[in-house]
Scaffold this active site. Structure first.
Site, PDB file in Angstrom:
ATOM      1  N   HIS A 226     -64.736-135.522  66.390  1.00 42.59           N
ATOM      2  CA  HIS A 226     -64.412-134.925  65.094  1.00 42.59           C
ATOM      3  C   HIS A 226     -65.651-134.134  64.675  1.00 42.59           C
ATOM      4  CE1 HIS A 226     -62.503-134.390  61.278  1.00 42.59           C
ATOM      5  NE2 HIS A 226     -63.207-135.256  60.607  1.00 42.59           N
TER       6      HIS A 226
ATOM      7  N   LYS B 274     -54.937-139.857  73.759  1.00 42.08           N
ATOM      8  CA  LYS B 274     -55.618-138.659  73.233  1.00 42.08           C
ATOM      9  C   LYS B 274     -56.937-139.050  72.570  1.00 42.08           C
ATOM     10  CE  LYS B 274     -54.867-134.838  69.978  1.00 42.08           C
ATOM     11  NZ  LYS B 274     -53.877-134.212  69.063  1.00 42.08           N
TER      12      LYS B 274
ATOM     13  N   CYS C 133     -58.779-126.097  70.013  1.00 43.85           N
ATOM     14  CA  CYS C 133     -58.158-125.875  68.698  1.00 43.85           C
ATOM     15  C   CYS C 133     -59.279-125.505  67.719  1.00 43.85           C
ATOM     16  CB  CYS C 133     -57.478-127.180  68.301  1.00 43.85           C
ATOM     17  SG  CYS C 133     -56.419-127.125  66.870  1.00 43.85           S
TER      18      CYS C 133
ATOM     19  N   THR D  15     -50.020-134.217  68.450  1.00 43.41           N
ATOM     20  CA  THR D  15     -50.105-135.289  67.439  1.00 43.41           C
ATOM     21  C   THR D  15     -51.161-134.981  66.386  1.00 43.41           C
ATOM     22  OG1 THR D  15     -51.552-136.399  69.022  1.00 43.41           O
ATOM     23  CG2 THR D  15     -49.320-137.275  68.826  1.00 43.41           C
TER      24      THR D  15
ATOM     25  N   LYS E 241     -51.847-133.531  57.740  1.00 42.79           N
ATOM     26  CA  LYS E 241     -51.070-134.608  57.121  1.00 42.79           C
ATOM     27  C   LYS E 241     -50.573-134.236  55.722  1.00 42.79           C
ATOM     28  CE  LYS E 241     -54.854-137.159  57.500  1.00 42.79           C
ATOM     29  NZ  LYS E 241     -55.850-136.058  57.740  1.00 42.79           N
TER      30      LYS E 241
ATOM     31  N   HIS F 145     -51.695-127.200  66.661  1.00 42.96           N
ATOM     32  CA  HIS F 145     -51.061-127.598  67.929  1.00 42.96           C
ATOM     33  C   HIS F 145     -51.782-128.818  68.513  1.00 42.96           C
ATOM     34  CE1 HIS F 145     -54.380-124.914  68.891  1.00 42.96           C
ATOM     35  NE2 HIS F 145     -54.461-125.512  70.068  1.00 42.96           N
TER      36      HIS F 145
HETATM   37  C1  LIG Z   1     -58.036-130.475  67.355  1.00 45.97           C
HETATM   38  C2  LIG Z   1     -57.569-130.674  65.929  1.00 45.97           C
HETATM   39  C3  LIG Z   1     -57.182-131.922  65.500  1.00 45.97           C
HETATM   40  C4  LIG Z   1     -56.777-132.128  64.196  1.00 45.97           C
HETATM   41  N1  LIG Z   1     -56.358-133.369  63.830  1.00 45.97           N
HETATM   42  C5  LIG Z   1     -55.872-133.567  62.583  1.00 45.97           C
HETATM   43  C6  LIG Z   1     -55.335-134.823  62.233  1.00 45.97           C
HETATM   44  O1  LIG Z   1     -55.299-135.750  63.042  1.00 45.97           O
HETATM   45  N2  LIG Z   1     -54.822-134.962  60.991  1.00 45.97           N
HETATM   46  C7  LIG Z   1     -54.826-133.953  60.081  1.00 45.97           C
HETATM   47  O2  LIG Z   1     -54.347-134.156  58.962  1.00 45.97           O
HETATM   48  N3  LIG Z   1     -55.323-132.750  60.389  1.00 45.97           N
HETATM   49  C8  LIG Z   1     -55.847-132.522  61.613  1.00 45.97           C
HETATM   50  N4  LIG Z   1     -56.329-131.314  61.974  1.00 45.97           N
HETATM   51  C9  LIG Z   1     -56.421-130.248  60.968  1.00 45.97           C
HETATM   52  C10 LIG Z   1     -55.104-129.560  60.733  1.00 45.97           C
HETATM   53  O3  LIG Z   1     -54.374-129.388  61.913  1.00 45.97           O
HETATM   54  C11 LIG Z   1     -55.406-128.246  60.035  1.00 45.97           C
HETATM   55  O4  LIG Z   1     -56.116-128.562  58.834  1.00 45.97           O
HETATM   56  C12 LIG Z   1     -54.138-127.509  59.670  1.00 45.97           C
HETATM   57  O5  LIG Z   1     -53.378-127.209  60.809  1.00 45.97           O
HETATM   58  C13 LIG Z   1     -54.518-126.216  58.956  1.00 45.97           C
HETATM   59  O6  LIG Z   1     -53.325-125.576  58.607  1.00 45.97           O
HETATM   60  P1  LIG Z   1     -53.313-124.056  58.226  1.00 45.97           P
HETATM   61  O7  LIG Z   1     -51.948-123.730  57.804  1.00 45.97           O
HETATM   62  O8  LIG Z   1     -54.445-123.789  57.321  1.00 45.97           O
HETATM   63  O9  LIG Z   1     -53.696-123.286  59.597  1.00 45.97           O
HETATM   64  P2  LIG Z   1     -52.753-122.977  60.840  1.00 45.97           P
HETATM   65  O10 LIG Z   1     -51.820-124.100  61.045  1.00 45.97           O
HETATM   66  O11 LIG Z   1     -53.644-122.584  61.959  1.00 45.97           O
HETATM   67  O12 LIG Z   1     -51.918-121.717  60.365  1.00 45.97           O
HETATM   68  C14 LIG Z   1     -52.501-120.466  60.096  1.00 45.97           C
HETATM   69  C15 LIG Z   1     -51.493-119.409  60.489  1.00 45.97           C
HETATM   70  O13 LIG Z   1     -51.911-118.140  59.987  1.00 45.97           O
HETATM   71  C16 LIG Z   1     -51.547-117.167  60.931  1.00 45.97           C
HETATM   72  N5  LIG Z   1     -52.325-115.950  60.692  1.00 45.97           N
HETATM   73  C17 LIG Z   1     -53.659-115.809  60.804  1.00 45.97           C
HETATM   74  N6  LIG Z   1     -54.033-114.531  60.539  1.00 45.97           N
HETATM   75  C18 LIG Z   1     -52.911-113.842  60.243  1.00 45.97           C
HETATM   76  C19 LIG Z   1     -52.634-112.479  59.923  1.00 45.97           C
HETATM   77  N7  LIG Z   1     -53.602-111.581  59.849  1.00 45.97           N
HETATM   78  N8  LIG Z   1     -51.360-112.135  59.706  1.00 45.97           N
HETATM   79  C20 LIG Z   1     -50.355-113.032  59.788  1.00 45.97           C
HETATM   80  N9  LIG Z   1     -50.561-114.351  60.117  1.00 45.97           N
HETATM   81  C21 LIG Z   1     -51.821-114.748  60.334  1.00 45.97           C
HETATM   82  C22 LIG Z   1     -51.863-117.829  62.263  1.00 45.97           C
HETATM   83  O14 LIG Z   1     -51.211-117.201  63.347  1.00 45.97           O
HETATM   84  C23 LIG Z   1     -51.378-119.250  62.004  1.00 45.97           C
HETATM   85  O15 LIG Z   1     -50.038-119.418  62.415  1.00 45.97           O
HETATM   86  C24 LIG Z   1     -56.755-131.055  63.277  1.00 45.97           C
HETATM   87  C25 LIG Z   1     -57.137-129.777  63.704  1.00 45.97           C
HETATM   88  C26 LIG Z   1     -57.542-129.578  65.009  1.00 45.97           C
HETATM   89  C27 LIG Z   1     -57.964-128.211  65.453  1.00 45.97           C
END
Ligand SMILES: Cc1cc2nc3c(=O)[nH]c(=O)nc-3n(C[C@H](O)[C@H](O)[C@H](O)COP(=O)(O)OP(=O)(O)OC[C@H]3O[C@@H](n4cnc5c(N)ncnc54)[C@H](O)[C@@H]3O)c2cc1C
Length: 386
Positions: A278, A274, A322, A59, A355, A56
């Site tokens: 990092h 924003k 986050c 951007t 990304k 979330h």
């Molecule tokens: C502040 C911030 C800025 C960032 N900026 C960038 C950027 O500019 N560019 C970039 O490329 N990346 C960026 N990132 C990193 C990127 O957003 C993350 O690497 C990416 O969102 C990870 O994706 P994910 O699917 O692993 O996790 P998430 O998107 O968090 O998804 C995990 C999901 O699993 C679910 N879940 C967890 N446990 C369970 C359970 N027991 N049962 C069912 N569901 C469950 C959660 O509810 C969640 O919906 C940033 C991250 C942050 C925090």
């Protein structure tokens, strides 16, 4: 969100693949699998897109001259193609090109790493002096001896819209998605995977764990060496020259302001400029995140702005907490479970994974179909943890 987009549960509760976690990686995987006609069940603890995980904050930066390692370049190039396809299929605006600057001392990781990736993969880029950066992008002030690598293709993704587009289209292609249904346990007998949630039990031939910050809890037996880190993003109203911060006048940037320490900025798309550090955040439990932002934390980011973007330091509109899920080497974790080969693990992305999620969804869909990985993901294997 799944409720909102009316996911339909199939009559039988047996599936080809169950996806645990429907954030960045899981939503993309659900989309790619459903599009191939695979019977998919997606489960999430909350209702994505939500504000409790890592996807979330309005951007996300996307950039191609990848300073972390050149092996990410082909993956991000595929991701660019798939984001464009997703825009066409969903009709939603998901990407805005802004250009991107990696700023630091000439020997800094961000400057040298970006140039190395650009040279190896023959990407368009420019090396800029501090004076050239300040002339082209007057919002920025570089300190003595800083330089930059500029890449024109970098830009911004709108993460909530991206997750929503993947989930909506996954449903349109036949996926069953269940939100607000946390997975509490799972096991595998070799032939299939059983997943237990707070509301039911499901079985599938395969499972994909894309649970982000909760990965270590769900896969506790693997004792993965990951840690979750609290991160804060801030949105400021510039105190003067707001046009210099608008998209079109300021690229996305990452500045290594001291050795091994960086912050990044994203132009104003209507919510303010924003900015965030990092890393440098405290280690946390994803179920007990302090979402309050303290005065000291605000003062700390203001002190960076005063030096490097003095006009940005106006009224603080909002701030948001986050989670990064970090591997010790800051790379991703994408592999088959070492004991249960029908289980794919993919998620902890060390704060830079969003990304790639469109391409990761395609890669994970192939991995659950016994196809060889579409791109080189050797860097992300579990073997490196011993
Ligand atoms: C502040 C911030 C800025 C960032 N900026 C960038 C950027 O500019 N560019 C970039 O490329 N990346 C960026 N990132 C990193 C990127 O957003 C993350 O690497 C990416 O969102 C990870 O994706 P994910 O699917 O692993 O996790 P998430 O998107 O968090 O998804 C995990 C999901 O699993 C679910 N879940 C967890 N446990 C369970 C359970 N027991 N049962 C069912 N569901 C469950 C959660 O509810 C969640 O919906 C940033 C991250 C942050 C925090």
């Amino acid at each position: 969100m799944c409720g909102g987009i009316l996911s339909v549960m199939k009559n039988n509760s047996s599936f080809d693949v169950i996806i645990i976690g429907l954030g960045a990686m899981g939503s993309a995987t659900a989309y790619h699998l459903a599009k191939r006609g695979v019977r998919v069940l997606g489960l999430d603890k909350f209702s994505p897109p939500h504000t409790f995980g890592s996807a979330h904050g309005k951007t996300r930066v996307i950039r191609e001259a990848y300073f972390e390692d050149p092996c990410y370049v082909p993956i991000v190039q595929r991701a660019y193609e798939l984001w464009a396809e997703l825009e066409r299929e969903s009709g939603a605006k998901l990407f805005e090109q802004t250009g991107g600057l990696m700023i630091g001392k000439p020997d800094s990781v961000v400057v040298t790493g970006a140039a190395r990736s650009a040279q190896l993969h023959r990407l368009a880029y420019e090396s800029l002096t501090a004076e050239e950066v300040e002339h082209r992008f007057p919002a920025l002030r570089l300190s003595d001896g800083m330089v930059a690598t500029y890449e024109p293709r970098a830009g911004v993704l709108f993460p909530e819209r991206c997750v929503e587009a993947h989930l909506s289209l996954a449903i349109r292609h036949g996926a069953s998605l269940r939100c607000d249904e946390p997975v509490i346990s799972w096991n595998s007998d070799g032939g299939s995977v059983r997943v237990k949630t707070e509301k039911g039990e499901y079985r599938a031939a395969r499972a994909v764990f894309t649970a982000g910050a909760w990965t270590t809890k769900l896969l506790a037996k693997l004792a993965l060496p990951l840690h979750c880190e609290r991160q804060i993003a801030f949105w400021f109203e510039p105190r003067q020259n707001p046009h210099q911060f608008a998209s079109g006048n300021l690229p996305v940037f990452i500045m290594e302001y001291a050795s091994g320490k960086s912050f990044y900025g994203i132009p104003d798309f209507g919510d303010g400029f924003k900015v965030a550090r990092h890393h440098e955040g405290e280690t946390i439990d994803p179920d007990r995140v302090n979402r309050e932002v303290s005065r000291a934390e605000i003062d700390s980011i203001r002190s960076l702005l005063r030096v490097f973007l003095p006009d940005a330091e106006g009224f603080l509109r909002t701030a948001s907490v986050c989670i990064y899920t970090n591997a010790p080497d800051s790379h991703f974790v994408v592999d088959l479970h070492p004991q249960h080969r029908q289980v794919v693990i993919a998620s902890p992305c060390s704060g830079h994974g969003f990304k790639f999620s469109s391409a990761m969804g395609e890669i994970l869909a192939a991995m659950t179909s016994d196809q060889p990985p579409l791109l080189d993901i050797n860097l992300f294997g579990l073997k490196r943890f011993g």
